[in-house]
Design a protein around this motif. Structure first.
Motif, PDB file in Angstrom:
ATOM      1  N   SER A 111       0.823  -1.211   0.000  1.00  0.00           N
ATOM      2  CA  SER A 111       0.000   0.000   0.000  1.00  0.00           C
ATOM      3  C   SER A 111       0.856   1.259   0.000  1.00  0.00           C
ATOM      4  CB  SER A 111      -0.926   0.000   1.218  1.00  0.00           C
ATOM      5  OG  SER A 111      -1.612   1.229   1.306  1.00  0.00           O
ATOM      6  N   ASN A 112       1.900   1.291   0.825  1.00  0.00           N
ATOM      7  CA  ASN A 112       2.710   2.507   0.877  1.00  0.00           C
ATOM      8  C   ASN A 112       3.505   2.724  -0.398  1.00  0.00           C
ATOM      9  OD1 ASN A 112       2.153   3.904   3.270  1.00  0.00           O
ATOM     10  ND2 ASN A 112       4.332   4.147   3.698  1.00  0.00           N
ATOM     11  N   ILE A 118       1.611   7.464  -6.550  1.00  0.00           N
ATOM     12  CA  ILE A 118       0.444   8.041  -7.209  1.00  0.00           C
ATOM     13  C   ILE A 118       0.371   9.551  -7.000  1.00  0.00           C
ATOM     14  CG2 ILE A 118      -0.871   5.898  -7.028  1.00  0.00           C
ATOM     15  CD1 ILE A 118      -2.364   7.081  -4.685  1.00  0.00           C
ATOM     16  N   ARG A 119      -0.421  10.207  -7.837  1.00  0.00           N
ATOM     17  CA  ARG A 119      -0.559  11.667  -7.783  1.00  0.00           C
ATOM     18  C   ARG A 119      -1.579  12.109  -6.742  1.00  0.00           C
ATOM     19  NH1 ARG A 119      -2.072  13.911 -13.452  1.00  0.00           N
ATOM     20  NH2 ARG A 119      -2.060  15.825 -12.197  1.00  0.00           N
ATOM     21  N   PHE A 120      -2.433  11.214  -6.289  1.00  0.00           N
ATOM     22  CA  PHE A 120      -3.510  11.594  -5.379  1.00  0.00           C
ATOM     23  C   PHE A 120      -3.491  10.734  -4.106  1.00  0.00           C
ATOM     24  CE2 PHE A 120      -4.936  12.444  -9.730  1.00  0.00           C
ATOM     25  CZ  PHE A 120      -5.171  13.820  -9.644  1.00  0.00           C
ATOM     26  N   PRO A 121      -2.457  10.898  -3.280  1.00  0.00           N
ATOM     27  CA  PRO A 121      -2.361  10.083  -2.056  1.00  0.00           C
ATOM     28  C   PRO A 121      -3.499  10.338  -1.082  1.00  0.00           C
ATOM     29  CG  PRO A 121      -0.717  11.822  -2.031  1.00  0.00           C
ATOM     30  CD  PRO A 121      -1.310  11.815  -3.400  1.00  0.00           C
ATOM     31  N   GLY A 122      -3.965  11.585  -0.993  1.00  0.00           N
ATOM     32  CA  GLY A 122      -5.063  11.894  -0.094  1.00  0.00           C
ATOM     33  C   GLY A 122      -6.339  11.176  -0.487  1.00  0.00           C
ATOM     34  N   VAL A 123      -6.628  11.171  -1.787  1.00  0.00           N
ATOM     35  CA  VAL A 123      -7.815  10.481  -2.295  1.00  0.00           C
ATOM     36  C   VAL A 123      -7.695   8.977  -2.061  1.00  0.00           C
ATOM     37  CG1 VAL A 123      -9.147   9.924  -4.369  1.00  0.00           C
ATOM     38  CG2 VAL A 123      -8.314  12.254  -4.006  1.00  0.00           C
ATOM     39  N   TYR A 124      -6.498   8.447  -2.266  1.00  0.00           N
ATOM     40  CA  TYR A 124      -6.271   7.010  -2.077  1.00  0.00           C
ATOM     41  C   TYR A 124      -6.541   6.590  -0.629  1.00  0.00           C
ATOM     42  CZ  TYR A 124      -3.656   2.624  -1.567  1.00  0.00           C
ATOM     43  OH  TYR A 124      -3.289   1.335  -1.273  1.00  0.00           O
ATOM     44  N   SER A 128      -9.553   4.116   0.756  1.00  0.00           N
ATOM     45  CA  SER A 128      -9.349   2.947   1.626  1.00  0.00           C
ATOM     46  C   SER A 128     -10.200   3.054   2.879  1.00  0.00           C
ATOM     47  CB  SER A 128      -7.871   2.808   1.994  1.00  0.00           C
ATOM     48  OG  SER A 128      -7.477   3.788   2.941  1.00  0.00           O
ATOM     49  N   MET A 129     -10.358   4.281   3.387  1.00  0.00           N
ATOM     50  CA  MET A 129     -11.203   4.490   4.566  1.00  0.00           C
ATOM     51  C   MET A 129     -12.649   4.103   4.262  1.00  0.00           C
ATOM     52  SD  MET A 129     -11.825   8.049   6.638  1.00  0.00           S
ATOM     53  CE  MET A 129     -12.939   8.147   8.043  1.00  0.00           C
ATOM     54  N   ALA A 130     -13.133   4.518   3.105  1.00  0.00           N
ATOM     55  CA  ALA A 130     -14.491   4.156   2.712  1.00  0.00           C
ATOM     56  C   ALA A 130     -14.626   2.643   2.572  1.00  0.00           C
ATOM     57  CB  ALA A 130     -14.852   4.845   1.396  1.00  0.00           C
ATOM     58  N   LEU A 131     -13.594   2.003   2.044  1.00  0.00           N
ATOM     59  CA  LEU A 131     -13.640   0.559   1.838  1.00  0.00           C
ATOM     60  C   LEU A 131     -13.646  -0.192   3.165  1.00  0.00           C
ATOM     61  CD1 LEU A 131     -13.732  -1.710  -0.190  1.00  0.00           C
ATOM     62  CD2 LEU A 131     -11.230  -1.616  -0.368  1.00  0.00           C
ATOM     63  N   TRP A 132     -12.821   0.265   4.132  1.00  0.00           N
ATOM     64  CA  TRP A 132     -12.853  -0.440   5.416  1.00  0.00           C
ATOM     65  C   TRP A 132     -14.175  -0.159   6.156  1.00  0.00           C
ATOM     66  CZ3 TRP A 132      -8.790   3.520   6.832  1.00  0.00           C
ATOM     67  CH2 TRP A 132      -9.180   4.363   7.873  1.00  0.00           C
ATOM     68  N   GLY A 133     -14.793   0.997   5.883  1.00  0.00           N
ATOM     69  CA  GLY A 133     -16.111   1.249   6.441  1.00  0.00           C
ATOM     70  C   GLY A 133     -17.153   0.286   5.890  1.00  0.00           C
ATOM     71  N   GLU A 159      -7.389  -1.673   6.358  1.00  0.00           N
ATOM     72  CA  GLU A 159      -6.987  -0.662   7.336  1.00  0.00           C
ATOM     73  C   GLU A 159      -5.471  -0.449   7.350  1.00  0.00           C
ATOM     74  OE1 GLU A 159      -8.433  -1.045  11.270  1.00  0.00           O
ATOM     75  OE2 GLU A 159     -10.404  -0.243  10.755  1.00  0.00           O
ATOM     76  N   ALA A 160      -4.729  -1.418   6.825  1.00  0.00           N
ATOM     77  CA  ALA A 160      -3.266  -1.293   6.767  1.00  0.00           C
ATOM     78  C   ALA A 160      -2.840  -0.091   5.942  1.00  0.00           C
ATOM     79  CB  ALA A 160      -2.662  -2.565   6.186  1.00  0.00           C
ATOM     80  N   VAL A 161      -3.708   0.372   5.074  1.00  0.00           N
ATOM     81  CA  VAL A 161      -3.387   1.528   4.236  1.00  0.00           C
ATOM     82  C   VAL A 161      -3.161   2.766   5.094  1.00  0.00           C
ATOM     83  CG1 VAL A 161      -4.294   3.109   2.474  1.00  0.00           C
ATOM     84  CG2 VAL A 161      -4.664   0.636   2.257  1.00  0.00           C
ATOM     85  N   PHE A 162      -3.942   2.886   6.184  1.00  0.00           N
ATOM     86  CA  PHE A 162      -4.020   4.185   6.835  1.00  0.00           C
ATOM     87  C   PHE A 162      -2.755   4.620   7.569  1.00  0.00           C
ATOM     88  CE2 PHE A 162      -4.863   6.767  10.621  1.00  0.00           C
ATOM     89  CZ  PHE A 162      -5.167   7.950   9.970  1.00  0.00           C
ATOM     90  N   PHE A 163      -2.305   3.883   8.593  1.00  0.00           N
ATOM     91  CA  PHE A 163      -1.280   4.450   9.465  1.00  0.00           C
ATOM     92  C   PHE A 163       0.047   4.712   8.749  1.00  0.00           C
ATOM     93  CE2 PHE A 163       1.953   4.359  12.841  1.00  0.00           C
ATOM     94  CZ  PHE A 163       1.518   5.466  13.549  1.00  0.00           C
ATOM     95  N   PRO A 164       0.661   3.715   8.079  1.00  0.00           N
ATOM     96  CA  PRO A 164       1.892   4.049   7.351  1.00  0.00           C
ATOM     97  C   PRO A 164       1.633   5.042   6.235  1.00  0.00           C
ATOM     98  CG  PRO A 164       1.160   1.835   6.799  1.00  0.00           C
ATOM     99  CD  PRO A 164       0.312   2.297   7.940  1.00  0.00           C
ATOM    100  N   GLY A 165       0.436   4.953   5.620  1.00  0.00           N
ATOM    101  CA  GLY A 165       0.089   5.920   4.580  1.00  0.00           C
ATOM    102  C   GLY A 165      -0.028   7.319   5.138  1.00  0.00           C
TER     103      GLY A 165
END
Length: 514
Positions: A111-112, A118-124, A128-133, A159-165
């Motif tokens: 994920s990291n 990518i050009r849109f890390p915030g969107v990514y 992922s937040m929406a997907l884990w929801g 959820e692994a996307v979030f913290f290191p991301g």
């Protein structure tokens, strides 16, 4: 630099060349900034940083709160009898708890690498937040232990996307002088989630039986839907790079871009190195392994937070009351909710933890020093574990429990900022290093559970935590000595090889913060 407040200590950052000019000399500023006075630049700095903080940090904290709630709501669900409704054994329930970390560890590095390119890390991250929801909400539909295990595994995977991301994402906007305190603010999201998690559970679980759904199903469903809604909203708020931050004046925007480049020696460039090269650069750099060893030991000591209910129970307190999952009449619900809120917010260990994290991060940034801001908290952690090993006295053990979270979390946030500032370029190397270190250092969450037996003393667990605290101090010392030697090589103009700063960083006099 034009502003004295922005200047780091001479021994760490300010490099003077043979002609007596600083590598951070004002002439490297954009012309629009160079003509301004120090007072004017200081005002621009404060306004620009405040606007950036207001745009990014509340979003990051909100995301971490939801990340924490969606991960930990299985504990509240157990108190709402999910194990009985699904006919689960104790082993099956424990597997459902721990299997999340398997997915969590597996996905962090891939994920990291995506975030770093990518050009849109915030969107990514918001996606992922929406997907884990969605996954959390779907947990409301499970009807057997196997379904719950599968749901938890994939929840951890996403959820692994979030913290290191999030750590990498913040490093796109904040300099080494700012990063530690922002990491502390981010970390406070988990503590806020811990404080409010029980309150949310009380409110939601009162829906037990509504429309034929058990309370725990409502818990997963509502928190999951809320996560999706927030993710969609935050995707429109979070910027994707310093160049795309809106709401800034032209001077504020120029200052942020210049400050970041001056601090890192160059702007981030996702195309500077390939994914494969970034991973290899991180893996082959000794600094990655020094940081990993130190953080691993800190996280071993920190694994006690996963078992705080069991440990606190040995002091004669009941954690079940904290969640407030006992049935009450509707006339009592408001009063109970207020009482629960007060109890949760006034939990001394977590209040102290948030305070000490932010204070330690702020002071580390101000002094531009990392080593002592890691070692001093770990000495306190060591003392707390010595107390825990030595006695069953309630007052003494409570003091130990008070000291533990604040000490190892304070050390961890500074260590993570040390990683981001040291392995800073190329940006894909930074993304790789953050993910690799965080993924491996999370493995104690899987195996540490086997140490917490033989209540009430938990002798094996606290002895391991004590040894880990000592080893963390030793490894932090080794890291500091290594970085000091690297700085001496840079001062002498020696070849740093592939593990040193980039040519662009060397050209502007980059030095490692120690």
């Amino acid at each position: 630099m034009a502003n004295k407040e922005d200047n780091p200590p001479k021994e760490v950052e300010d490099v003077v060349d043979e002609e007596g000019k600083s590598a951070s000399d004002p002439q490297v500023m954009p012309p629009s900034l160079a003509v301004l006075s120090e007072i004017e630049i200081a005002k621009i700095r404060r306004r620009a940083t405040l606007k950036l903080d207001l745009r990014i940090m509340p979003c990051m904290v909100l995301m971490y709160i939801m990340n924490y709630l969606d991960r930990q709501n299985i504990a509240a669900a157990k108190l709402a009898q999910i194990d009985q409704d699904l006919n689960m054994t104790a082993v099956q329930y424990q597997t459902c708890v721990s299997i999340l970390f398997v997915g969590y560890i597996l996905m962090q590095v891939p994920s990291n690498l995506i975030v770093g390119k990518i050009r849109f890390p915030g969107v990514y991250i918001c996606f992922s937040m929406a997907l884990w929801g969605v996954l959390s909400a779907c947990t409301a539909a499970v009807h057997n232990p196997s379904g719950l295990m599968a749901s938890r595994f994939f929840l951890g995977f996403v959820e692994a996307v979030f913290f290191p991301g999030a750590l990498f994402y913040m490093s796109l906007f904040y300099t080494k002088k700012q990063y530690a305190m922002r990491t502390a603010i981010l970390y406070s999201g988990s503590q806020i989630g811990n404080a409010f998690g029980g309150l949310f559970a009380v409110a939601i679980l009162k829906l037990d039986g509504k429309h034929g759904l058990e309370g725990w199903r409502w818990l997963f469903l509502i928190e999951g839907v809320a996560t999706v809604g927030l993710a969609i909203l935050l995707a429109f708020i979070l910027p994707n790079s310093l160049k795309s931050v809106s709401g800034l004046s032209s001077l504020e925007h120029e200052y942020l871009l210049w400050s970041f480049e001056e601090d890192n020696g160059q702007q981030d460039n996702a195309d500077e190195a390939s994914v494969q090269k970034g991973v290899m650069m991180a893996i082959t750099d000794p600094k990655t392994w020094f940081f990993m060893g130190t953080l691993y030991c800190i996280y071993i000591a920190g694994a006690v937070t996963n078992f705080f209910p069991s440990v606190v129970a040995t002091l004669g307190y009941s954690r079940n009351k904290t969640y407030g999952l006992t049935a009450v009449s509707s006339s009592q619900s408001v009063i109970e909710a207020v009482q629960l809120l007060i109890r949760n917010l006034l939990q001394p260990p977590y209040m102290l933890c948030v305070f000490t994290m932010i204070l330690n991060g702020f002071h580390s940034d101000k002094k531009q020093e990392r080593y002592w801001h890691i070692v001093c908290p770990m000495v306190i952690c060591l003392a707390a574990n010595i107390i825990a090993v030595s006695t069953l006295n309630t007052a003494a053990r409570y003091v130990a429990m008070m000291l533990m979270p604040g000490s190892f979390y304070s050390a961890a946030i500074v260590l993570l900022s040390w990683v981001a500032g040291t392995l800073s370029q190329p940006s894909i190397k930074r993304a790789s290093a953050i993910a690799i270190i965080n993924a491996i250092c999370n493995t104690p969450n899987v195996w540490a559970s086997y140490l917490y037996y033989s209540s009430p003393r938990y002798l094996a667990a606290f002895l391991v935590n004590l040894a880990a605290s000592i080893l963390a101090i030793i490894l932090a010392t080794v890291t500091r000595v290594y970085l000091q030697r690297q700085n001496h090589k840079l001062e002498r103009g020696l070849d740093m090889g592939r593990n040193g700063p980039t040519p662009a960083q060397i050209a502007v006099g980059f030095r490692y913060v120690v």
